[in-house]
Design an enzyme around this catalytic site. Structure first.
Site, short mmCIF file in Angstrom:
data_model
loop_
_atom_site.label_atom_id
_atom_site.label_comp_id
_atom_site.label_asym_id
_atom_site.label_seq_id
_atom_site.Cartn_x
_atom_site.Cartn_y
_atom_site.Cartn_z
CG ASP A 4 -1.82 1.19 1.31
OD1 ASP A 4 -2.46 1.53 0.29
OD2 ASP A 4 -1.89 1.80 2.38
CD GLU A 6 -3.55 -2.24 -0.84
OE1 GLU A 6 -3.96 -1.07 -0.97
OE2 GLU A 6 -3.73 -2.91 0.21
#
Length: 340
Positions: free
Chosen positions: A67, A135
């Site tokens: 992320d 992610e």
């Protein structure tokens, strides 16, 4: 070097790992160095695996790392792609590119979704699982190939093939409307407060800073060169927080419960039982009532305390009597006198 030669050189012991290696090459466009990163990136916590030390083995830590790397790399790409654009435009573009919905669709389009190892996982289960895995994959690429590897993956495999970055950038997403829709659906009070206003030192342009409040609970803030831009950024950040922090939603609905309790309380206070003669009309009030009803005041020597209000006391204005009525009244009066 052919793919089969590379696989043989790495000496992957199981056919499934060879298939995973091949699938990852198709997705990323380059070969993994340490496949263990990628195996962990595709492992959902529902599997319940643990390492040799007994600690959970899943993709959550890699998801966190990925992320952060997505924000950095995509922000870098957007910065170079749109020279001269202001911060708000760049932030909105990056946010749309790395949103959970976008990442979930990418994971599905790339074939990453089918590689996820999960207990009872299905295509209809938890729409965020695929986006989280994307992610985590980025986190694995960073550990395996560094920042340049992540950028190469995003530029060559994502932004050049799967996403039209220009179309995404100029497509308006109204985060404020989305937040307003959520608040109305849940009957939550939404407020935007301007917490600061100033001037940009470099451009001398006005700068606004707004913060979202839901049921009085402070949400996120946003800074922009217009009120609209600032509110959009504040709304976007608040929507992200609503998705990621259940305790934030809990605080909002606790505040809502307190407010609705207050609204449901009686608006009139209960009369004090120790106060005497609350029901008595004072003299001036009595005079006002008599004037409204066009009722003459009672003579001072006439006692009225025990009189009850009767509809017959309110009469129409006396009309002229006919000749027959006058004669009848006179006869009745004479009859009464004779009786006396």
């Amino acid at each position: 070097m052919r793919l089969n030669d590379i696989i043989d050189r790495i000496k992957l012991p199981f056919r499934k790992e060879k298939e995973l290696f091949s699938s990852l090459y198709d997705i990323m466009g380059f070969y993994p160095h340490d496949i263990s990163y990628y195996k962990q990136a595709l492992m959902h916590k529902s599997v319940g695996r643990r390492n040799d030390k007994g600690k959970p083995l899943n993709n959550e830590r890699l998801e966190f790392l990925g992320d952060a790397m997505l924000d950095a790399v995509v922000g870098h790409i957007v910065y170079e792609r749109f020279p001269g654009k202001r911060e708000g435009f760049l932030t909105n573009t990056r946010s749309k590119l790395v949103s959970r919905d976008t990442l979930g669709k990418l994971a599905d389009e790339m074939g990453l979704k089918r590689l996820i190892l999960s207990s009872g996982y299905s295509n209809s289960h938890n729409s965020y699982v695929a986006g989280n895995a994307f992610e985590a994959l980025v986190g694995a690429i960073y550990l395996d190939h560094g920042y340049d590897g992540v950028r190469r993956f995003m530029e060559n495999r994502i932004l050049s093939k799967l996403i039209n970055i220009d179309k995404v950038a100029y497509k308006e997403v109204n985060f404020k409307s989305k937040l307003l829709e959520w608040s109305q659906k849940n009957r939550v009070r939404l407020e935007f407060r301007m917490i600061k206003q100033g001037v940009d030192k470099e451009s001398s342009s006005p700068v606004f800073n707004f913060q979202v409040f839901l049921e009085g609970v402070a949400g996120e803030s946003g800074k922009g060169y217009s009120k609209k831009e600032a509110q959009q950024l504040a709304s976007e950040a608040t929507l992200k927080r609503l998705k990621r922090e259940p305790q934030f939603i809990d605080a909002i609905f606790i505040a809502k419960t307190e407010r609705t309790k207050m609204e449901e309380m009686p608006t009139m206070s209960v009369p004090d039982t120790e106060t005497e003669q609350e029901f008595v009309i004072h003299q001036q009030e009595e005079q006002d009532v008599l004037e409204i009803l066009d009722v003459p005041e009672a003579p001072e020597d006439v006692a009225t305390d025990n009189d009850e209000f009767d509809l017959s006391d309110i009469t129409a204005t006396p009309r002229e009597q006919s000749r027959e009525e006058i004669i009848a009244a006179a006869e009745a009066a004479a009859f009464e006198e004779d009786k006396a």
